[in-house]
Design an enzyme around this catalytic site. Structure first.
Site, mmCIF file in Angstrom:
data_model
loop_
_atom_site.group_PDB
_atom_site.id
_atom_site.type_symbol
_atom_site.label_atom_id
_atom_site.label_comp_id
_atom_site.label_asym_id
_atom_site.label_seq_id
_atom_site.Cartn_x
_atom_site.Cartn_y
_atom_site.Cartn_z
ATOM 1 N N LEU A 81 -16.564 -36.735 -27.357
ATOM 2 C CA LEU A 81 -15.619 -35.701 -27.746
ATOM 3 C C LEU A 81 -15.106 -36.047 -29.140
ATOM 4 O O LEU A 81 -14.970 -37.224 -29.478
ATOM 5 C CB LEU A 81 -14.433 -35.628 -26.772
ATOM 6 C CG LEU A 81 -14.715 -35.189 -25.337
ATOM 7 C CD1 LEU A 81 -13.426 -35.233 -24.516
ATOM 8 C CD2 LEU A 81 -15.320 -33.793 -25.285
ATOM 9 N N ASP A 82 -14.809 -35.038 -29.943
ATOM 10 C CA ASP A 82 -14.241 -35.280 -31.266
ATOM 11 C C ASP A 82 -12.954 -36.079 -31.156
ATOM 12 O O ASP A 82 -12.257 -36.023 -30.134
ATOM 13 C CB ASP A 82 -13.942 -33.951 -31.978
ATOM 14 C CG ASP A 82 -15.197 -33.214 -32.414
ATOM 15 O OD1 ASP A 82 -16.268 -33.845 -32.439
ATOM 16 O OD2 ASP A 82 -15.085 -32.011 -32.715
ATOM 17 N N TRP A 83 -12.621 -36.767 -32.225
ATOM 18 C CA TRP A 83 -11.402 -37.575 -32.314
ATOM 19 C C TRP A 83 -10.161 -36.796 -31.871
ATOM 20 O O TRP A 83 -9.332 -37.299 -31.116
ATOM 21 C CB TRP A 83 -11.254 -38.037 -33.775
ATOM 22 C CG TRP A 83 -10.003 -38.774 -34.101
ATOM 23 C CD1 TRP A 83 -9.600 -39.979 -33.584
ATOM 24 C CD2 TRP A 83 -8.995 -38.403 -35.047
ATOM 25 N NE1 TRP A 83 -8.410 -40.372 -34.143
ATOM 26 C CE2 TRP A 83 -8.012 -39.419 -35.047
ATOM 27 C CE3 TRP A 83 -8.843 -37.304 -35.900
ATOM 28 C CZ2 TRP A 83 -6.881 -39.365 -35.861
ATOM 29 C CZ3 TRP A 83 -7.717 -37.265 -36.726
ATOM 30 C CH2 TRP A 83 -6.754 -38.278 -36.696
ATOM 31 N N GLU A 84 -10.049 -35.545 -32.310
ATOM 32 C CA GLU A 84 -8.851 -34.759 -32.014
ATOM 33 C C GLU A 84 -8.931 -34.010 -30.694
ATOM 34 O O GLU A 84 -7.920 -33.516 -30.202
ATOM 35 C CB GLU A 84 -8.596 -33.756 -33.144
ATOM 36 C CG GLU A 84 -8.238 -34.402 -34.466
ATOM 37 C CD GLU A 84 -8.084 -33.363 -35.559
ATOM 38 O OE1 GLU A 84 -6.934 -33.076 -35.942
ATOM 39 O OE2 GLU A 84 -9.119 -32.834 -36.014
ATOM 40 N N THR A 85 -10.114 -33.909 -30.109
ATOM 41 C CA THR A 85 -10.284 -33.181 -28.848
ATOM 42 C C THR A 85 -9.916 -34.071 -27.671
ATOM 43 O O THR A 85 -10.342 -35.228 -27.594
ATOM 44 C CB THR A 85 -11.738 -32.703 -28.691
ATOM 45 O OG1 THR A 85 -12.098 -31.915 -29.818
ATOM 46 C CG2 THR A 85 -11.901 -31.884 -27.426
#
Length: 211
Positions: free
Chosen positions: A56-60
């Protein structure tokens, strides 16, 4: 680093289902100051055998699956590769789509000049398909369910931007009021379904969005 706000949703001898918090990498980054990540924290706090299956993306935030042995890692990775998993994300997007649901079929590619952004490119982009559905409407924004068929980097963020509805708090793709509407990227992996790597039983896990 401690597990702190990392929540284990389910433990099985062959896999872990984790609720990843926002602002935490799935795997270590290249820079020395990007070594703190989900997989490292798990390996250092009781799960040394943990193996990353997808990211998952860093911010997700939200559901992420990890294997606990090489066989399970191969089988779960195969399911992701062969698109045998089911995924759903909850997001808040700016504006009000005219329809209540739809699909976005636009090819994407990485854009080095604007690193780490991705862009729609009909000539060099890779196939990307997302289904979307409005769950709630609230003035300037709405809550949507996003279902990616493919798994391109930043797919959901770029696809929603492409139809004029950037995700709230998205520091890479949103601007103005859409960016300022939330303190974080409002994107959360809320459902994941897959087959048990040992028994083949179909499993489904859900994790409500924190926004």
């Amino acid at each position: 680093m401690p597990l702190s706000n990392i929540r284990i949703l389910h433990q099985d001898p062959t896999f872990l289902v984790i609720d990843k918090p926002t602002l935490l990498l799935s795997v270590p980054g290249r820079a020395d100051d990007n070594k703190d990540c989900l997989i490292t924290r798990l390996q250092e706090n009781g799960y040394p055998e943990a193996l990353i299956v997808h990211r998952l993306d860093w911010e997700t935030s939200g559901i992420i699956l990890l294997a606990r042995d090489p066989h399970s890692h191969r089988e779960l990775s195969r399911q992701f590769h062969d698109r045998e998993t089911e995924k759903a994300y909850t997001a808040l997007c700016w504006g009000q789509p005219e329809l209540d649901s739809g699909s976005i079929d636009l090819p994407l590619r990485y854009d080095p000049p604007t690193k780490p952004r991705h862009v729609v490119d009909h000539e060099q982009g890779k196939h990307a398909l997302t289904f979307w559905k409005v769950l709630e409407r609230h003035g300037d924004w709405c809550r949507v369910e996003l279902t990616p068929v493919t798994g391109r980097s930043h797919q959901l963020r770029v696809h929603m931007l492409s139809i004029g509805h950037p995700l709230l708090g998205d520091r890479l793709y949103a601007e103005g009021a859409a960016l300022e509407a939330a303190l974080r990227l409002c994107l959360h992996a809320s459902m994941l379904a897959f087959s048990h790597p040992a028994t083949g039983e179909r499993l489904r896990f859900q994790c409500p969005a924190p926004f």
